[in-house]
Enzyme design. Structure first.
Site, short mmCIF file in Angstrom:
data_model
loop_
_atom_site.label_atom_id
_atom_site.label_comp_id
_atom_site.label_asym_id
_atom_site.label_seq_id
_atom_site.Cartn_x
_atom_site.Cartn_y
_atom_site.Cartn_z
N ASN A 42 -48.41 32.45 -48.52
CA ASN A 42 -49.80 32.79 -48.16
C ASN A 42 -50.72 33.06 -49.35
OD1 ASN A 42 -48.87 35.26 -49.01
ND2 ASN A 42 -49.12 36.30 -47.04
N ASP A 101 -43.89 31.88 -52.13
CA ASP A 101 -45.02 32.57 -51.52
C ASP A 101 -45.78 31.59 -50.61
OD1 ASP A 101 -47.28 34.04 -50.91
OD2 ASP A 101 -48.22 33.72 -52.87
N HIS A 150 -29.64 39.47 -59.08
CA HIS A 150 -30.97 40.02 -59.30
C HIS A 150 -30.98 41.14 -60.35
CE1 HIS A 150 -29.03 42.71 -56.50
NE2 HIS A 150 -29.96 43.61 -56.73
N ASP A 151 -29.81 41.67 -60.70
CA ASP A 151 -29.72 42.75 -61.67
C ASP A 151 -29.23 42.28 -63.03
OD1 ASP A 151 -30.60 44.84 -60.06
OD2 ASP A 151 -28.60 45.26 -59.27
N ASP A 196 -28.90 42.71 -47.05
CA ASP A 196 -28.57 43.80 -47.95
C ASP A 196 -28.54 45.10 -47.16
OD1 ASP A 196 -28.12 44.81 -50.64
OD2 ASP A 196 -29.35 43.13 -51.31
N ASP A 250 -25.12 47.74 -51.08
CA ASP A 250 -25.61 48.20 -52.38
C ASP A 250 -24.87 49.46 -52.83
OD1 ASP A 250 -27.81 47.81 -54.41
OD2 ASP A 250 -28.29 49.86 -53.77
N ASP A 255 -42.31 35.57 -49.68
CA ASP A 255 -42.27 36.15 -48.34
C ASP A 255 -41.29 35.40 -47.44
OD1 ASP A 255 -43.76 33.79 -47.64
OD2 ASP A 255 -45.60 34.84 -48.22
N GLU A 303 -21.03 46.09 -53.35
CA GLU A 303 -21.34 46.21 -54.77
C GLU A 303 -20.72 47.51 -55.28
OE1 GLU A 303 -25.22 46.39 -57.73
OE2 GLU A 303 -25.20 47.56 -55.88
N ASP A 345 -50.66 35.32 -51.79
CA ASP A 345 -50.93 36.67 -52.29
C ASP A 345 -50.13 37.00 -53.54
OD1 ASP A 345 -48.39 37.04 -51.29
OD2 ASP A 345 -48.91 38.72 -49.97
#
Length: 560
Positions: free
Chosen positions: A23, A21, A329-330, A98, A199, A29, A256, A25
């Site tokens: 910034n 990150d 990520h899964d 993706d 995907d 990003d 995938e 928040d």
């Protein structure tokens, strides 16, 4: 075997929300990614696969896209993206985006138009059905719990969503939809993208009529995947995509594909068929799942892993090409799943890296894998963010009769948020991921497991991964050699040979926390052995034919 840059590459997957990150928040990003490109270049990777950064209401963390040609405001601007791509290319790396085109967001302009009326020009961009005798159009269950059907008051019909109700499935039978998808793909490729990870791409063709699925357990909703996995027109659509888009560019493609088998994978990846280059198959990801799916935990058996990996190594050799992964990520963290994330975290993470990177195929590293990041155990269900976890918990605990404790055990082991905790850059607050409040909590072990510490320690997992990548670039046998499993029935050792142009590679890995005797079968000739890498100090004079492996030890020898 035909040689290609994408076969020789190592891919690094970034989950942007959790990477860096810039910034404050609390959300990773695109400028944050640009800041860390030198870290990735130093690791040695060739291709960055970026999980979705498109405009999205974030029902499924960006996999619900409302505008395919805009950047999500939380991640930055198109200018930020263009700057990132420029910096990636400046470092001689490539970018794979993706591509999520089985479904869109229900906030996409196409769907907003489609639901206005039955005769809207965009109506057939999605899949609509009327009620069937007052019931739902069919009995299929969603991947994220509940029915695949959502009722629309305006037109009094249901639309299909295999995932969240905010992810309506696109209708690939409509040639106009397909042309719009191809136009969008070309737009990104013309901007300089070097490939696509697609995907659930083998879900895009549904069996006509969307028939009722067999339901032996008489559940309210049941598995309808036989009617949309590897459907009747899938090869036709992918060949068309290749001819209309991909053939005009020198790019990398991986689809995938849950539920794909060897024979189908050969069709998808055989170069002459002009479809895709690789598939992500999930057979080895289901080895620790019981008959009731991923949340039904069962112990992982090495014998099953050997059978699965060997089948794919042999099956696609000289036909297609394998993608190699243990994390994404899964999926939960590999070191927690297949290794030992406590007393042997470093050793087992290195062992798993060795096992994977020495196979034939293109290796994929998921962010944090290279520093041995582990699964997380949050104290409360309220700290979890993943829609799949939250829907499953609601079904089983709040609306069902299962205990909180048992369901949490499954979440700790298999939940997707294990992979989505912020990257641990250093030992400062929130692991150096953000100066604000992170969107999801950082794993508490960030003070002892972080990139800064790993870079400073020349014996770290990070530096071991750098060695693995360097070896791959130095020795063609690691990329192109064939595969031969040895000690097939051993319940602790996974060992295999690679052969290429009169050279041999012997890969030996101990998947246990015990000392185990390794003995090379007499039938295998192996001379002039040179040790290429190992995760323990070993004597150079040690005979590679016969020795004792330490817990989670890995060794690779090159011979003739």
């Amino acid at each position: 075997m035909e040689q290609a840059w994408w076969k020789e590459s190592v891919v690094y997957q970034i989950y942007p929300r959790s990477f860096n990150d810039s910034n404050g928040d609390g959300i990773g990003d695109i400028p944050g990614i640009t800041e860390k490109l030198d870290y990735l270049k130093n690791l040695g990777v060739d291709v960055i696969w970026l999980s979705p950064v498109y405009q999205s209401p974030n029902d499924d963390n960006g996999y619900d896209i409302s505008d395919y040609q805009a950047i999500m405001k939380e991640f930055g601007t198109m200018h930020d993206w263009e700057k990132m791509l420029e910096e990636i290319h400046k470092r001689d790396m490539k970018l794979m985006m993706d591509l999520v085109v089985n479904h869109s967001s229900d906030e996409h302009q196409w769907f907003q138009e489609a639901k206005k009326s039955k005769d809207n020009p965009f109506r057939d961009y999605y899949i609509w059905r009327s009620s069937k005798d007052g019931e739902l159009p069919n009995n299929w269950g969603s991947m994220f719990s509940g029915s695949v059907w959502e009722y629309d008051e305006t037109t009094q019909e249901y639309y299909l969503h295999l995932f969240s109700r905010k992810q309506p499935d696109l209708n690939w039978e409509n040639p106009k939809l397909r042309q719009d998808v191809y136009k969008m793909m070309k737009w990104w490729l013309d901007k300089g993208v070097d490939g696509f990870r697609m995907d659930v791409i083998n879900f895009i063709s549904k069996v006509p009529g969307l028939p009722e699925a067999p339901n032996p357990n008489e559940t309210k909703y049941t598995d309808g995947s036989r009617y949309f996995i590897n459907g009747p027109h899938i090869h036709e659509y992918l060949h068309e995509m290749n001819q209309e888009v991909l053939a005009g560019y020198d790019v990398m493609t991986v689809g995938e594909m849950p539920g794909v088998d060897i024979e189908e994978a050969k069709k998808y990846t055989k170069l002459k068929r002009k479809e895709l280059q690789m598939v992500f198959q999930f057979e080895h990801m289901d080895l620790d799942s019981g008959p009731n799916g991923k949340w039904d935990l069962r112990p992982f058996k090495l014998k099953d892993l050997k059978e699965s990996i060997s089948k794919w190594q042999k099956g696609l050799h000289d036909v297609g090409w394998n993608s190699l992964y243990l994390n994404n990520h899964d999926q939960p963290r590999a070191v927690s799943r297949f290794g030992n994330d406590k007393e042997y975290r470093v050793e087992s993470a290195k062992m798993l890296g060795t096992f994977l990177h020495m196979l034939q195929g293109t290796p994929y590293i998921y962010q944090g894998e290279e520093i041995g990041m582990t699964n997380v155990q949050f104290d409360s269900i309220d700290e979890y963010k993943d829609i799949e976890i939250l829907n499953m918990y609601k079904d089983k605990v709040i609306n069902g009769a299962e205990s909180h404790e048992e369901v949490m055990k499954s979440i700790y082991a298999k939940g997707r948020d294990n992979a989505r905790t912020p990257f641990q850059w250093n030992d400062s607050k929130h692991g150096g991921f953000t100066s604000g409040t992170p969107w999801i909590q950082v794993n508490r072990n960030y003070r002892s497991i972080n990139a800064e510490q790993a870079i400073q320690d020349d014996q770290s997992i990070y530096h071991y991964y750098r060695q693995l990548i360097k070896l791959r670039k130095k020795y063609p046998i690691i990329v192109y050699g064939d595969y031969q499993l040895i000690l097939e029935n051993h319940d602790k050792i996974y060992a295999y040979l690679r052969n290429y142009k009169n050279e041999k590679l012997l890969v030996i890995t101990n998947f246990s926390n015990q000392h185990v005797l390794f003995e090379l079968p007499e039938s295998i000739s192996f001379e002039k052995a040179e040790k290429l890498i190992s995760n323990y100090d070993t004597l150079e004079s040690e005979n590679p034919r016969f020795f004792t492996l330490k817990p989670y030890e890995a060794r690779v020898y090159k011979g003739f």
